[in-house]
Design a protein around this motif. Structure first.
Motif, short mmCIF file in Angstrom:
data_model
loop_
_atom_site.label_atom_id
_atom_site.label_comp_id
_atom_site.label_asym_id
_atom_site.label_seq_id
_atom_site.Cartn_x
_atom_site.Cartn_y
_atom_site.Cartn_z
N GLY A 1 -4.15 -4.10 -5.16
CA GLY A 1 -3.44 -3.90 -6.36
C GLY A 1 -2.32 -5.17 -6.48
O GLY A 1 -2.67 -6.32 -6.32
N PHE A 2 -1.28 -4.89 -7.14
CA PHE A 2 -0.07 -6.01 -7.33
C PHE A 2 1.17 -5.51 -7.12
O PHE A 2 1.31 -4.03 -7.25
N GLY A 3 2.15 -6.32 -7.45
CA GLY A 3 3.62 -5.94 -7.60
C GLY A 3 3.90 -5.09 -6.50
O GLY A 3 3.96 -5.36 -5.23
N TYR A 4 4.38 -3.61 -6.75
CA TYR A 4 5.01 -2.75 -5.80
C TYR A 4 4.03 -1.87 -5.10
O TYR A 4 4.29 -0.87 -4.52
N ASP A 5 2.67 -2.08 -5.40
CA ASP A 5 1.57 -1.10 -4.93
C ASP A 5 1.59 -0.99 -3.50
O ASP A 5 1.38 0.08 -3.05
N PRO A 6 2.02 -1.84 -2.70
CA PRO A 6 1.74 -1.83 -1.23
C PRO A 6 3.13 -0.86 -0.73
O PRO A 6 3.30 -0.55 0.36
N ILE A 7 4.14 -0.71 -1.65
CA ILE A 7 5.21 0.14 -1.27
C ILE A 7 5.19 1.42 -1.49
O ILE A 7 5.60 2.54 -0.92
N PHE A 8 4.66 1.88 -2.80
CA PHE A 8 4.81 3.10 -3.32
C PHE A 8 3.82 4.13 -2.79
O PHE A 8 2.51 3.82 -2.89
N LEU A 9 4.03 5.37 -2.63
CA LEU A 9 3.18 6.52 -2.45
C LEU A 9 3.21 7.45 -3.36
O LEU A 9 4.42 7.80 -3.81
N ALA A 10 2.05 7.62 -4.16
CA ALA A 10 1.99 8.99 -5.11
C ALA A 10 2.29 10.17 -4.35
O ALA A 10 2.19 10.57 -3.18
N ASP A 11 2.98 11.19 -5.03
CA ASP A 11 3.25 12.44 -4.68
C ASP A 11 2.07 13.15 -4.15
O ASP A 11 1.27 13.13 -4.92
N GLY A 12 2.18 13.61 -2.82
CA GLY A 12 0.88 14.52 -2.36
C GLY A 12 -0.05 13.55 -1.69
O GLY A 12 -1.15 14.06 -1.28
N HIS A 13 0.26 12.33 -1.67
CA HIS A 13 -0.86 11.19 -1.00
C HIS A 13 -0.24 10.55 0.32
O HIS A 13 1.03 10.40 0.39
N THR A 14 -1.01 10.15 1.17
CA THR A 14 -0.57 9.39 2.40
C THR A 14 -0.91 7.99 2.40
O THR A 14 -0.38 7.14 3.07
N GLN A 15 -1.63 7.59 1.25
CA GLN A 15 -1.99 6.18 1.19
C GLN A 15 -0.98 5.68 -0.13
O GLN A 15 -0.51 6.27 -1.01
N THR A 16 -0.71 4.19 0.32
CA THR A 16 0.02 3.59 -0.85
C THR A 16 -1.08 3.16 -1.98
O THR A 16 -2.19 3.39 -1.71
N PHE A 17 -0.52 2.78 -3.07
CA PHE A 17 -1.27 2.54 -4.05
C PHE A 17 -2.19 1.22 -3.85
O PHE A 17 -3.46 1.24 -4.16
N ALA A 18 -1.70 0.19 -3.03
CA ALA A 18 -2.45 -0.74 -2.41
C ALA A 18 -3.53 -0.37 -1.58
O ALA A 18 -4.39 -1.28 -1.20
N GLU A 19 -3.58 0.87 -0.94
CA GLU A 19 -4.46 1.31 0.04
C GLU A 19 -5.73 2.06 -0.77
O GLU A 19 -6.98 2.18 -0.13
N MET A 20 -5.52 2.47 -1.96
CA MET A 20 -6.29 3.23 -2.56
C MET A 20 -7.31 2.46 -3.34
O MET A 20 -7.07 1.20 -3.67
#
Length: 52
Positions: A6-25
């Motif tokens: 990912g990029f930007g804030y992806d390593p920081i944010f978790l989607a509701d109901g998920h345990t991975q950050t966007f950068a881990e998905m």
């Protein structure tokens, strides 16, 4: 901060109901829950419906 994808804030944010950050998905999984991807899918369906 977690993940390398990912990029930007992806390593920081978790989607509701998920345990991975966007950068881990995977990109496929991220696009299944991304508000932008969902909005584009709705726009595509709307535009295709207008062509008929």
């Amino acid at each position: 901060m977690r993940g390398n994808a990912g990029f930007g804030y992806d390593p920081i944010f978790l989607a509701d109901g998920h345990t991975q950050t966007f950068a881990e998905m995977s990109l496929e999984h991220k696009n299944q829950i991304s508000h932008r991807a969902l909005a584009l899918a709705q726009l595509k369906n709307f535009l295709l419906g207008q062509k008929a």
